[in-house]
Design an enzyme around this catalytic site. Structure first.
Site, short mmCIF file in Angstrom:
data_model
loop_
_atom_site.label_atom_id
_atom_site.label_comp_id
_atom_site.label_asym_id
_atom_site.label_seq_id
_atom_site.Cartn_x
_atom_site.Cartn_y
_atom_site.Cartn_z
N LYS A 123 -33.92 33.73 -14.30
CA LYS A 123 -35.65 33.74 -14.16
C LYS A 123 -37.17 34.37 -15.21
O LYS A 123 -37.77 34.09 -15.25
CB LYS A 123 -35.52 32.17 -13.85
CG LYS A 123 -34.74 30.92 -14.43
CD LYS A 123 -35.79 29.73 -13.69
CE LYS A 123 -34.69 28.79 -14.11
NZ LYS A 123 -35.16 27.33 -13.72
N LYS A 206 -28.34 27.23 -23.27
CA LYS A 206 -28.14 25.99 -22.43
C LYS A 206 -29.45 25.07 -23.13
O LYS A 206 -30.40 25.55 -23.71
CB LYS A 206 -28.86 26.27 -21.16
CG LYS A 206 -28.40 25.18 -20.44
CD LYS A 206 -28.68 25.49 -18.48
CE LYS A 206 -29.77 24.79 -18.32
NZ LYS A 206 -30.21 24.66 -17.20
N LYS A 209 -35.85 21.54 -20.41
CA LYS A 209 -36.53 21.38 -20.97
C LYS A 209 -37.78 21.29 -21.24
O LYS A 209 -38.38 21.65 -21.69
CB LYS A 209 -36.99 20.79 -19.40
CG LYS A 209 -35.57 19.82 -18.56
CD LYS A 209 -36.65 18.84 -17.25
CE LYS A 209 -35.71 18.81 -16.27
NZ LYS A 209 -35.80 20.28 -15.15
N1 AQP Z 1 -27.88 21.76 -20.49
C1 AQP Z 1 -27.18 21.05 -19.33
N2 AQP Z 1 -25.89 20.89 -19.71
C2 AQP Z 1 -25.69 19.90 -18.19
N3 AQP Z 1 -26.40 20.31 -17.24
C3 AQP Z 1 -27.63 20.86 -17.26
N4 AQP Z 1 -28.28 20.62 -16.34
C4 AQP Z 1 -29.42 21.39 -16.78
N5 AQP Z 1 -29.02 21.35 -18.17
C5 AQP Z 1 -28.17 20.75 -18.20
C6 AQP Z 1 -28.29 19.96 -14.97
O1 AQP Z 1 -29.48 18.83 -14.47
C7 AQP Z 1 -29.79 19.12 -13.57
C8 AQP Z 1 -31.22 19.62 -13.47
O2 AQP Z 1 -31.78 20.24 -13.19
P1 AQP Z 1 -32.53 21.45 -13.15
O3 AQP Z 1 -34.35 20.59 -13.36
O4 AQP Z 1 -33.17 21.89 -11.06
O5 AQP Z 1 -32.93 22.35 -13.52
P2 AQP Z 1 -32.28 22.99 -14.99
O6 AQP Z 1 -30.93 23.61 -14.47
O7 AQP Z 1 -33.03 24.50 -15.02
O8 AQP Z 1 -32.22 22.44 -15.75
P3 AQP Z 1 -33.17 22.50 -17.67
O9 AQP Z 1 -33.65 21.42 -17.41
O10 AQP Z 1 -32.89 23.65 -18.42
O11 AQP Z 1 -35.11 22.88 -16.74
P4 AQP Z 1 -35.98 23.94 -16.68
O12 AQP Z 1 -36.26 24.55 -18.69
O13 AQP Z 1 -36.74 23.94 -16.31
O14 AQP Z 1 -35.30 25.16 -16.57
C9 AQP Z 1 -28.51 20.20 -12.82
O15 AQP Z 1 -27.87 19.44 -12.15
C10 AQP Z 1 -28.42 20.77 -13.73
O16 AQP Z 1 -27.13 21.60 -13.62
#
Ligand code: AQP
Length: 346
Positions: A123, A206, A209
């Site tokens: 990150k 991946k 968001k």
């Molecule tokens: N692409 C994905 N496939 C499967 N699981 C996913 N999760 C996130 N993206 C995927 C799961 O959703 C939960 C939320 O995680 P988070 O919001 O704490 O952070 P993250 O994993 O970093 O999610 P994002 O959507 O990718 O957010 P940003 O863009 O802010 O970094 C977790 O249980 C994660 O495993």
């Protein structure tokens, strides 16, 4: 190991804590990789599901957006079946004990441990010096999120395994340093082969968001037309679909779309390949759209209803914060006593 202050976890396998950051629009990856699994655990475990807004601000969040995104995650939880009357749904910043315990853990956790965290490296990127110190100590706050409820189990994806290990290390060191058995060592719950949904634009990235491309993800609030449009525009290759998993080698976009289809229709990849062998992407995309709309449609409708009048969400979150504070304040006090902080109110 149990404390008089903690409500008993009767008739359940343990206590779960999990959360999502309000960093943008909830998407299909969050649903298939997290929320849907949590919904299947609520009968067996006492569950606390939070919206981790304090984690979100470790990278810049537009203040005018953060509250909206927080309510959207709450709406997603409820609409996707997390029952607010049976579980505790709350916002992390509404429970100050998370930050208070995190400070204690900043003093327990070692720099060497944090230096090994791969998510910080990912990150922070190349410009490590410009990353916030919050991003660096993020795993200590995550440990506090979990241990302030003495959670026994944490559902984790592949990318969070290292953070849970650190939580266990912190719990162990705290207990050893202060001669206590206060914190349990939480166990991971890894449900089957971890579902990782990839970007619709790039099968090696991946679905996220914070991806600037709206075409990279299907949002949980997307309409039927938006879902169809995004799937139509999804990157593919020029070959028809194979009949075996081996045939997907070197075809990340095809693999991703087929895995999504399998997850949406509750089947294995092998079962899906039997159906779709030899299909062109145009035919497959129509089927995938139907599956996505039929699973997400009712959730989207309910999310939109909840978001249009936030009073219900706010009420659920206020009630959740009350129950969460009750547990967390008790555990925090125990931690403060173990550390030897002078009591402030005798
Ligand atoms: N692409 C994905 N496939 C499967 N699981 C996913 N999760 C996130 N993206 C995927 C799961 O959703 C939960 C939320 O995680 P988070 O919001 O704490 O952070 P993250 O994993 O970093 O999610 P994002 O959507 O990718 O957010 P940003 O863009 O802010 O970094 C977790 O249980 C994660 O495993």
């Amino acid at each position: 190991m149990t404390s008089g202050l903690m409500p008993p976890i009767t008739g359940k396998k343990g206590r779960i804590l999990s959360g999502i950051q309000p960093t943008g629009n909830l998407h299909l990856g969050n649903y298939l990789g997290a929320i849907r699994n949590w919904a299947s655990m609520q009968a067996d475990y006492q569950c606390l599901f939070c919206i981790v807004d304090m984690h979100a601000i470790t990278v810049w969040q537009e203040p005018s957006e953060l509250g909206r995104a927080t309510r959207e995650v709450a709406a997603g939880y409820i609409a996707a079946g997390l029952d607010p009357s049976a579980n505790t749904l709350f916002v992390q910043s509404h429970v100050p004990a998370h930050a208070q315990l995190a400070w204690v853990f900043n003093c327990v956790s070692r720099l060497g441990w944090l230096n090994r965290m791969t998510q910080f490296k990912d990150k922070a990127g190349k410009n490590r010096e410009a990353a916030s110190s919050g991003l660096y100590v993020y795993p200590n706050l995550m440990a506090a999120d979990i241990l302030v409820y003495k959670a026994t189990h944490v559902p984790v994806g592949e990318d969070q395994k290292q953070h849970l290990e650190l939580t266990r290390d912190i719990a162990q060191k705290f207990n050893a340093d202060y001669g206590t058995q206060l914190f349990p060592l939480p166990k991971p719950i890894i449900q089957g082969p971890g579902m990782r949904v990839m970007s619709l634009r790039d099968g090696k990235k991946k679905m996220s968001k914070s991806d600037p491309s709206v075409y990279s993800r299907i949002n949980m609030t997307d309409s039927k037309d938006e879902i169809a449009h995004k799937i139509r525009k999804a990157t593919t290759d020029a070959q028809p679909l194979p009949g075996t998993v081996e045939g997907l080698e070197g075809r990340p976009e095809a693999s991703n779309l087929l895995n999504i289809y399998a997850a949406l229709t509750d089947r294995t990849l092998e079962q899906v390949l039997l159906e779709t062998e030899g299909w062109q992407f145009s035919q497959f995309k129509t089927k995938l759209t139907e599956a996505a709309v039929s699973v997400l449609g009712p959730i989207t409708t309910e999310m939109k209803r909840l978001i249009s009048d936030p009073r219900e969400i706010d009420h659920v979150l206020a009630r959740g914060a009350d129950s969460a504070n009750e547990i967390a304040n008790g555990v925090l006090q125990e931690a403060y006593n173990a550390v030897g902080f002078m009591s402030g109110r005798n």
